[in-house]
Enzyme design. Structure first.
Site: not given
Length: 155
Positions: A28, A80, A86, A93, A106-108, A117
């Site tokens: 990260y 994020n 996941h 919803d 998402h950072i990664s 993931r």
């Protein structure tokens, strides 16, 4: 906060993102959540927009933030949801219910990580998803969101 947030983008961060800078820096990076929030505020300002940055480790509170964005007439959401991406049909919803343009970040690169993931429920409720750009993904998300809502950078 003003009654109408029409020029405001909600930047919502999920579980464990309060630990940015110290949590798994090999994945990260070393930037903190405060660094992310500063980057978002500076980027949004280029478009004459403001940000309302919020973080929670609790799924229900993130849903409340999404509902608050609707009540405040937010221009968009950068989300994020971290691990909840996941697993959370409820976040999906909520995003579908409020009908606010949303970019997932998402950072990664979640697709280069563990199999669990690779699927994101929240991505299905967003018009775009950015993964693997580090915290620069937030900057890119705000640029994309501004384009989606028809806001141009100020001269």
């Amino acid at each position: 906060m003003a009654k109408s947030a029409a020029g405001t983008i909600y930047v919502l961060n999920g579980p464990n993102l309060n630990l940015l800078g110290t949590r798994e820096p090999e994945t990260y990076g070393h930037a903190t959540l405060a660094d992310v929030e500063k980057l978002c505020a500076e980027t949004a300002a280029q478009f004459g927009l403001k940000v309302d940055c919020r973080q929670s480790n609790r799924e229900g509170e993130l849903i409340d933030f999404i509902h608050h964005a609707r009540a405040s007439k937010a221009a968009g959401i950068v989300l994020n949801a971290a691990g909840y991406s996941h697993t959370s049909i409820a976040l999906h919803d909520a995003l579908m219910a409020v009908k606010i343009p949303t970019v997932e970040v998402h950072i990664s690169n979640i697709h280069a990580r563990e199999d669990f993931r690779h699927h994101s429920f929240t991505a299905r409720a967003a018009f775009a998803s950015l993964t693997g750009f580090g915290i620069d993904g937030y900057r890119l998300a705000i640029h994309g969101l501004a384009a989606k809502i028809g806001v141009r950078a100020k001269a």
